[in-house]
Design a protein around this motif. Structure first.
Motif, mmCIF file in Angstrom:
data_model
loop_
_atom_site.group_PDB
_atom_site.id
_atom_site.type_symbol
_atom_site.label_atom_id
_atom_site.label_comp_id
_atom_site.label_asym_id
_atom_site.label_seq_id
_atom_site.Cartn_x
_atom_site.Cartn_y
_atom_site.Cartn_z
ATOM 1 N N GLN A 39 18.883 -69.765 61.697
ATOM 2 C CA GLN A 39 20.173 -69.223 61.272
ATOM 3 C C GLN A 39 20.719 -68.297 62.357
ATOM 4 O OE1 GLN A 39 20.472 -66.452 57.862
ATOM 5 N NE2 GLN A 39 22.021 -67.778 56.995
ATOM 6 N N PHE A 40 22.021 -68.446 62.638
ATOM 7 C CA PHE A 40 22.694 -67.549 63.576
ATOM 8 C C PHE A 40 23.049 -66.237 62.888
ATOM 9 C CE2 PHE A 40 23.608 -71.368 66.112
ATOM 10 C CZ PHE A 40 23.516 -70.877 67.399
ATOM 11 N N SER A 41 23.050 -65.165 63.671
ATOM 12 C CA SER A 41 23.535 -63.874 63.172
ATOM 13 C C SER A 41 25.030 -63.975 62.875
ATOM 14 C CB SER A 41 23.294 -62.793 64.230
ATOM 15 O OG SER A 41 24.101 -61.664 63.971
ATOM 16 N N ASN A 44 26.395 -61.195 65.822
ATOM 17 C CA ASN A 44 26.000 -61.202 67.239
ATOM 18 C C ASN A 44 25.622 -62.612 67.664
ATOM 19 O OD1 ASN A 44 25.935 -58.263 67.857
ATOM 20 N ND2 ASN A 44 24.459 -58.260 66.179
ATOM 21 N N ASP A 45 25.389 -62.770 68.965
ATOM 22 C CA ASP A 45 24.983 -64.076 69.486
ATOM 23 C C ASP A 45 23.463 -64.198 69.476
ATOM 24 O OD1 ASP A 45 27.631 -64.938 69.955
ATOM 25 O OD2 ASP A 45 27.702 -63.696 71.742
ATOM 26 N N PHE A 46 22.885 -63.990 68.296
ATOM 27 C CA PHE A 46 21.445 -64.102 68.110
ATOM 28 C C PHE A 46 21.149 -65.267 67.168
ATOM 29 C CE2 PHE A 46 21.249 -59.223 68.619
ATOM 30 C CZ PHE A 46 21.107 -59.327 69.993
ATOM 31 N N LEU A 47 20.042 -65.955 67.441
ATOM 32 C CA LEU A 47 19.607 -67.072 66.612
ATOM 33 C C LEU A 47 18.178 -66.796 66.151
ATOM 34 C CD1 LEU A 47 19.961 -70.034 65.560
ATOM 35 C CD2 LEU A 47 19.123 -70.804 67.794
ATOM 36 N N ALA A 48 17.966 -66.789 64.819
ATOM 37 C CA ALA A 48 16.628 -66.582 64.251
ATOM 38 C C ALA A 48 16.019 -67.939 63.924
ATOM 39 C CB ALA A 48 16.709 -65.730 62.993
ATOM 40 N N VAL A 49 14.751 -68.122 64.302
ATOM 41 C CA VAL A 49 14.059 -69.402 64.123
ATOM 42 C C VAL A 49 12.710 -69.134 63.461
ATOM 43 C CG1 VAL A 49 12.977 -71.326 65.360
ATOM 44 C CG2 VAL A 49 15.185 -70.440 66.129
ATOM 45 N N PHE A 313 25.447 -73.627 62.607
ATOM 46 C CA PHE A 313 26.591 -73.308 63.462
ATOM 47 C C PHE A 313 26.568 -71.815 63.776
ATOM 48 C CE2 PHE A 313 28.406 -77.198 61.548
ATOM 49 C CZ PHE A 313 28.911 -77.816 62.688
ATOM 50 N N SER A 314 27.039 -71.463 64.986
ATOM 51 C CA SER A 314 27.177 -70.049 65.336
ATOM 52 C C SER A 314 28.314 -69.424 64.529
ATOM 53 C CB SER A 314 27.438 -69.898 66.834
ATOM 54 O OG SER A 314 28.634 -70.584 67.174
ATOM 55 N N ARG A 315 28.446 -68.102 64.610
ATOM 56 C CA ARG A 315 29.374 -67.379 63.713
ATOM 57 C C ARG A 315 30.817 -67.839 63.861
ATOM 58 N NH1 ARG A 315 30.472 -61.879 66.933
ATOM 59 N NH2 ARG A 315 29.675 -62.568 68.933
#
Length: 362
Positions: A39-41, A44-49, A313-315
């Motif tokens: 999931q993307f934050s 911010n431009d962070f992605l949690a896996v 998808f990103s934010r």
């Protein structure tokens, strides 16, 4: 963010998508076992896996790809991850029933960090989602112990518990809509203003086991994916039932027999945050973009070299992340050490995810 110096595509329109500009996260920064959720934050431009190697990885996504920023260990295999609405915290649910939370405001700028851990369920936590009600942050956890619990993170006890018909397989939240899919094809809709009360229950419109549910961008309904290469579009309110439909996807036609096809599981469905179009991804190793209002496939992409287990998808919708790893669709015998584990970023360029022009919003 203009990812990877993406150029605008040629004017010629085609429904076959291009994965040649997709950027792969370096092998040395990847999990050592299958990726289960990502999931993307939202800020911010962070992605949690989250991975079966019992770790959660946070990547910083920049113009040249993604680099590992933080990671934390959990008690068991990580089955679900979720960001808080303000993007400061990540919650992860694992196979031992522990809820693991990290507040990134209180940790080092990078590297391995320590999660706060609490035993939240008797069985594995499959799904984790954050939501806000009355200005307060809550975490919802869906478990194989047949409950969904709600946590305000101020005490060791949940502030509410919802008992479901069976094990929770998939769960999603958008605004005040919570959708919970369980074993035996039950799907529950909950209004988060009354989180411990089921607003409406249906049996899945698909005949086979539910693999994933994902809420529409406008929270008026949700998409359901099953193990039998099929997706259903389902609205919450009875007045909209005429708009419900299902369609086949992630199937490979037998070239010699017209009525024979290989059927693959739909593992992941993600909605574009701005356009309201959505992706499906499956065991066949392909992903597709769809416009539900036009009942139309926008793009289909070539096979990526292994089952796709998770997507996001990103934010602002300019990056589509997908994970390639084993999904157990062929059982124990299909799990070989050679099976690829990849995390890839697809730049969403031009009108790839835009709805068809002239389609009325239903």
């Amino acid at each position: 963010m203009a990812l990877f110096g993406s150029a605008a595509p040629a004017a010629a329109s085609t429904t076959t998508g291009d994965t040649s500009k997709d950027v792969e996260v370096q092998q040395s920064q990847l999990p050592s076992d299958s990726i289960q959720d990502l999931q993307f934050s939202p800020t911010n431009d962070f992605l949690a896996v989250g991975s079966w190697d019992k770790k959660v990885y946070i990547y910083e996504v920049a113009g040249n790809g993604a680099n590992g920023k933080w990671l934390f260990e959990c008690q068991g295999h990580v089955l679900g991850v979720g960001w808080s609405k303000d993007g400061t915290r990540v919650a992860a649910g694992d196979s031992t029933g522990h809820l693991n939370i990290v507040d990134f405001r209180n940790v080092a700028a990078s590297g391995q960090v320590q999660a706060q851990q609490a035993k939240a369920h008797d069985e594995a936590i499959k799904c984790v989602r954050w939501f806000q009600t009355g200005g307060q942050d809550y975490v919802a956890t869906g478990s194989w112990d047949k409950t969904v619990k709600f946590w305000d993170l101020k005490g060791a006890q949940p502030v509410g518990t919802l008992t479901c018909q069976d094990r929770v397989y998939s769960m999603d939240i958008k605004d005040q809509l919570l959708v919970v899919a369980t074993a035996d094809r039950h799907i529950n809709m909950i209004n988060l203003n009354e989180p411990t009360k089921i607003y409406k229950t249906i049996v899945s419109p698909l005949k086979w086991q539910t693999r994933v549910v994902s809420c529409f961008t406008d929270a008026s309904g949700f998409a359901v994916g099953s193990i039998e290469g099929r997706c259903a579009i389902q609205y919450v309110e009875d007045k909209d039932t005429s708009l419900n439909f299902s369609f086949k996807c992630h199937r490979q036609q037998d070239p010699t027999q017209r009525d024979v096809a290989k059927v693959y599981s739909v593992n992941a469905i993600s909605f574009h945050p701005q356009h309201g179009t959505f992706s499906t991804a499956g065991s066949d190793g392909t992903f597709h973009f769809w416009d539900k209002d036009a009942k139309h496939r926008l793009k289909g992409y070539p096979e990526v070299g292994g089952s796709i287990t998770a997507t996001a998808f990103s934010r602002n919708g300019d990056i589509f992340a997908y994970a390639v790893s084993y999904d157990w669709s062929k059982g124990f015998s299909g799990n070989t050490p050679q099976y690829p584990i990849k995390l890839k970023l697809h730049p969403v360029i031009g009108d790839e995810c835009k709805p068809r022009p002239g389609t009325k919003k239903r």
